[in-house]
Design a protein around this motif. Structure first.
Motif, mmCIF file in Angstrom:
data_model
loop_
_atom_site.group_PDB
_atom_site.id
_atom_site.type_symbol
_atom_site.label_atom_id
_atom_site.label_comp_id
_atom_site.label_asym_id
_atom_site.label_seq_id
_atom_site.Cartn_x
_atom_site.Cartn_y
_atom_site.Cartn_z
ATOM 1 N N GLY A 43 0.828 -1.205 0.000
ATOM 2 C CA GLY A 43 0.000 0.000 0.000
ATOM 3 C C GLY A 43 0.858 1.249 0.000
ATOM 4 N N GLY A 44 0.243 2.356 -0.356
ATOM 5 C CA GLY A 44 0.946 3.622 -0.475
ATOM 6 C C GLY A 44 1.621 4.052 0.817
ATOM 7 N N THR A 45 0.990 3.784 1.951
ATOM 8 C CA THR A 45 1.565 4.181 3.243
ATOM 9 C C THR A 45 2.931 3.539 3.462
ATOM 10 O OG1 THR A 45 -0.702 4.196 4.070
ATOM 11 C CG2 THR A 45 1.045 4.344 5.720
ATOM 12 N N MET A 46 3.088 2.317 2.938
ATOM 13 C CA MET A 46 4.322 1.583 3.207
ATOM 14 C C MET A 46 5.487 2.014 2.333
ATOM 15 S SD MET A 46 3.602 -0.122 5.726
ATOM 16 C CE MET A 46 1.979 0.103 6.461
ATOM 17 N N GLY A 207 -7.550 11.078 4.745
ATOM 18 C CA GLY A 207 -8.456 10.025 4.286
ATOM 19 C C GLY A 207 -8.593 8.873 5.267
ATOM 20 N N LYS A 208 -7.698 8.805 6.233
ATOM 21 C CA LYS A 208 -7.734 7.709 7.211
ATOM 22 C C LYS A 208 -8.352 8.145 8.544
ATOM 23 C CE LYS A 208 -5.761 5.017 4.277
ATOM 24 N NZ LYS A 208 -4.412 4.483 4.276
ATOM 25 N N ALA A 209 -8.680 9.433 8.672
ATOM 26 C CA ALA A 209 -9.090 9.943 9.994
ATOM 27 C C ALA A 209 -10.331 9.230 10.531
ATOM 28 C CB ALA A 209 -9.320 11.455 9.921
HETATM 29 C C1 GLP Z 1 -4.645 -1.972 0.774
HETATM 30 C C2 GLP Z 1 -3.930 -3.181 1.398
HETATM 31 C C3 GLP Z 1 -3.750 -2.971 2.863
HETATM 32 C C4 GLP Z 1 -3.316 -1.532 3.054
HETATM 33 C C5 GLP Z 1 -4.476 -0.633 2.821
HETATM 34 C C6 GLP Z 1 -4.147 0.847 2.845
HETATM 35 O O1 GLP Z 1 -5.699 -2.264 -0.031
HETATM 36 N N1 GLP Z 1 -4.506 -4.465 1.204
HETATM 37 O O2 GLP Z 1 -2.814 -3.901 3.381
HETATM 38 O O3 GLP Z 1 -2.881 -1.332 4.356
HETATM 39 O O4 GLP Z 1 -5.183 -1.017 1.670
HETATM 40 O O5 GLP Z 1 -3.507 1.225 1.676
HETATM 41 P P1 GLP Z 1 -2.782 2.622 1.471
HETATM 42 O O6 GLP Z 1 -1.599 2.600 2.363
HETATM 43 O O7 GLP Z 1 -2.426 2.654 0.018
HETATM 44 O O8 GLP Z 1 -3.749 3.669 1.863
#
Ligand code: GLP
Length: 251
Positions: A43-46, A207-209
């Motif tokens: 995911g984008g956060t990582m 977007g996660k709030a």
């Molecule tokens: C995805 C993955 C998750 C991830 C989440 C957030 O679909 N399956 O493991 O943590 O959604 O994604 P992002 O970090 O891009 O917002």
């Protein structure tokens, strides 16, 4: 009533600070045990978290050469060399830049002829090799962890899941225009995730709030699968200010 725990929440200014904090925690786990078994996320956060980890490795302060990992999930129907497969993500963002051995990165196969049999194989392999020392998690905008969408049970194990329409829409940004976003995945279950010794969740951005608030302050239940993390005694949550904006209780 099952026991409820309070995750340790750290709020930092922005996503780069959150990424540095998360990478430092992962690095400490690997310094303690260079052969640690990690649970890894995509995911984008990582992306910036893994870039920070790669920077620590590049400075000669850490080696990931001996670690092994299990990823949370993979899309059904994407071959490993598809650029949006989670196998390709791991090779692009972690194995190559941070020197992890691709052979030690376990990910469910999205191309298995019988996806549920593949999910069962993956769960059994993890049970035999585990427990995971540190499970890294992102957070879906709808409160998912891995691909455990709303409605997922606390006792769920690795299985084939159908993605929520919001998840398909959220992840469409990674795919080319007109390219179809997979609608199914193989994902570790909630119980699989909770079997890790320790869990680290990172969430950044406005977007996660809403999902962050539901995870930490809402009821524990399947409407927000991330809320089940409050059933685990060792959870750390790293947020940036934007993701923490909905919290009413802050230390
Ligand atoms: C995805 C993955 C998750 C991830 C989440 C957030 O679909 N399956 O493991 O943590 O959604 O994604 P992002 O970090 O891009 O917002």
């Amino acid at each position: 009533m099952p026991e409820e725990y309070r995750p340790a929440v750290t709020v930092v200014d922005d996503a780069p600070a959150a990424s540095r904090a998360a990478a430092a925690i992962i690095a400490d786990v690997v310094r303690d045990d260079p052969r640690a078994l990690l649970g890894l996320a995509t995911g984008g956060t990582m992306i910036p978290v893994y870039a920070e980890l790669a920077a620590i490795v590049a400075r000669g302060e850490l080696s990931l050469a001996q670690v092994a990992s299990f990823n949370l999930d993979e899309y059904v129907g994407l071959p490993p060399d598809h650029p949006q497969s989670y196998r390709a993500f791991m090779e692009a963002h972690l194995a190559g830049p941070a020197g992890m051995d691709p052979a030690r990165i376990e990910i469910p196969s999205g191309m298995a002829p019988d996806p549920q049999a593949e999910a069962d194989r993956y769960e059994a392999l993890l049970a035999a090799r585990g427990p995971v020392a540190l499970q890294l998690l992102g957070l879906g905008g709808n409160g998912h962890i891995g691909f455990n969408e709303p409605g997922s049970a606390i006792d769920s194990r690795t299985r084939v899941v159908t993605l929520d329409p919001r998840t398909v829409a959220d992840n469409a940004r990674f795919f080319g225009q007109g390219e179809e976003v997979p609608h199914q995945a193989i994902s570790m279950g909630v119980a699989t995730i909770l079997s890790a010794r320790r869990i680290l969740l990172v969430a950044t951005g406005a977007g996660k709030a809403g999902a962050v608030r539901a995870m930490l302050e809402g009821p524990v239940g399947p409407d927000c699968p991330a809320s089940f993390l409050r059933r685990h005694p060792s959870v750390q949550v790293i947020l940036d200010e934007a993701a923490a904006a909905g919290l009413t209780q802050r230390e």
